[in-house]
Design a protein around this motif. Structure first.
Motif, PDB file in Angstrom:
ATOM      1  N   LYS A  41     -18.966  12.031  -9.682  1.00  0.00           N
ATOM      2  CA  LYS A  41     -17.598  12.127  -9.609  1.00  0.00           C
ATOM      3  C   LYS A  41     -16.927  13.244 -10.630  1.00  0.00           C
ATOM      4  N   ILE A  42     -17.649  13.499 -11.723  1.00  0.00           N
ATOM      5  CA  ILE A  42     -16.907  14.492 -12.759  1.00  0.00           C
ATOM      6  C   ILE A  42     -17.304  15.816 -12.283  1.00  0.00           C
TER       7      ILE A  42
ATOM      8  N   TRP B  56     -15.140  16.723  -9.400  1.00  0.00           N
ATOM      9  CA  TRP B  56     -13.561  16.669  -9.824  1.00  0.00           C
ATOM     10  C   TRP B  56     -13.100  18.205  -9.336  1.00  0.00           C
ATOM     11  N   ARG B  57     -11.830  18.259  -8.513  1.00  0.00           N
ATOM     12  CA  ARG B  57     -11.657  19.460  -8.253  1.00  0.00           C
ATOM     13  C   ARG B  57     -11.259  20.617  -9.301  1.00  0.00           C
TER      14      ARG B  57
END
Length: 172
Positions: free
Chosen positions: A66-67, A70-71
């Motif tokens: 998820k990190i 992350w955009r």
């Protein structure tokens, strides 16, 4: 045991699993007593997901994924690279500056290397060893490895201590 996912395009674009594929994999992982959340998961590196408790069931790998996806993660790392390049430019004429500036640059070198090492660790945790087999993965491993050898092994030995203020080169 491996779960085969569709082949990735040669351009290296991210391929997302279809709902049917992710449902099939989730059912297989439940039968193997593993947990896997594929709803938001994209797999830009490699063609297989290895079903092992160490890489999939662990919360750390999901959190790392998820990190790194992350955009703003790539943008933030790009800013760190630019800041590191600016520090390297200042260090080209380091003899013109006071000792306090030299010490600050030396500590920033370590901070940048720690940041790049953390990024590499997150990428390895998120994508597993398949990240190492990509061109950018090899490049990252080489640059971070050379920085670690230079700053955290060779420089402390040659200067007589880790925080002696000797200064190694920055890494990018």
């Amino acid at each position: 045991r491996f779960f085969v996912v569709p082949p990735f395009p040669p351009s290296g674009d991210v391929v997302r699993l279809s709902t049917e594929q992710s449902t099939m994999i989730e059912e297989q992982t439940k039968s193997a007593e593993l947990s896997l959340d594929l709803d938001e998961c994209s797999l830009p590196y490699g063609r297989r997901i290895q079903a092992s408790p160490r890489t999939i069931a662990g919360r750390g790998s999901n959190f790392a994924l998820k990190i790194v996806e992350w955009r703003y993660f790539e943008f933030a790392m790009g800013l760190v690279i630019v800041a590191n390049a600016l520090c390297m430019g200042i260090q080209a004429d380091i003899e013109l500056y006071s000792n306090s500036v030299r010490d600050t640059m030396y500590m920033l070198d370590h901070l940048f290397l720690l940041t790049f090492t953390g990024e590499l660790g997150l990428m390895l945790l998120a994508y597993g060893m398949s990240f190492v087999y990509t061109p950018w993965g090899r490049f990252d491993c080489f640059i971070v490895g050379m920085g670690i050898i230079s700053q955290w092994i060779v420089t402390p030995i040659s200067d007589g201590g880790f925080f002696s203020g000797g200064g190694g080169g920055s890494t990018a």
